[in-house]
Scaffold this motif. Sequence first.
Motif, mmCIF file in Angstrom:
data_model
loop_
_atom_site.group_PDB
_atom_site.id
_atom_site.type_symbol
_atom_site.label_atom_id
_atom_site.label_comp_id
_atom_site.label_asym_id
_atom_site.label_seq_id
_atom_site.Cartn_x
_atom_site.Cartn_y
_atom_site.Cartn_z
ATOM 1 N N LEU A 60 0.831 -1.204 0.000
ATOM 2 C CA LEU A 60 0.000 0.000 0.000
ATOM 3 C C LEU A 60 0.868 1.257 0.000
ATOM 4 O O LEU A 60 0.455 2.294 -0.521
ATOM 5 N N TYR A 71 -1.303 7.243 2.435
ATOM 6 C CA TYR A 71 -1.443 5.836 2.797
ATOM 7 C C TYR A 71 -2.842 5.547 3.360
ATOM 8 O O TYR A 71 -3.479 4.577 2.945
ATOM 9 N N ARG A 75 -5.511 2.842 1.944
ATOM 10 C CA ARG A 75 -6.010 1.793 2.845
ATOM 11 C C ARG A 75 -7.533 1.781 2.856
ATOM 12 O O ARG A 75 -8.168 0.722 2.833
ATOM 13 N N ASN A 76 -8.145 2.977 2.884
ATOM 14 C CA ASN A 76 -9.607 3.077 2.863
ATOM 15 C C ASN A 76 -10.180 2.561 1.545
ATOM 16 O O ASN A 76 -11.225 1.893 1.533
ATOM 17 N N ASP A 79 -10.059 -1.174 1.797
ATOM 18 C CA ASP A 79 -11.100 -1.658 2.712
ATOM 19 C C ASP A 79 -12.474 -1.624 2.049
ATOM 20 O O ASP A 79 -13.269 -2.568 2.196
#
Length: 94
Positions: A60, A71, A75-76, A79
């Motif tokens: 990531l 970052y 990451r979101n 997800d």
Amino acid sequence: MQKTLPHICPGCSATLRVKSLVCERYQTEVSGIFPLPLLASLTAQEQDFIIAFVKSSGSLKIMAQNLKLSYPTVRNLLDDLISKIEQNEKISGI
């Protein structure tokens, strides 16, 4: 504009299935009812994200650098994509 493979019925919102595949070179056709691959139910942008993720060896940090995003933002995005894949698995019965 690139055409995308439809995966939802416009009439009833059910998941579409593939009925036949054709080889244009030999005029061979395979018919039946086949489920679409799970990734076909994702948008082109989501598929591009997965390809970039694999090309970055699942990092990531590298993805964030390449996409010029933070970052936490990357990451979101991941997800959200995981959640969508899990929902599609439940719908498909996978």
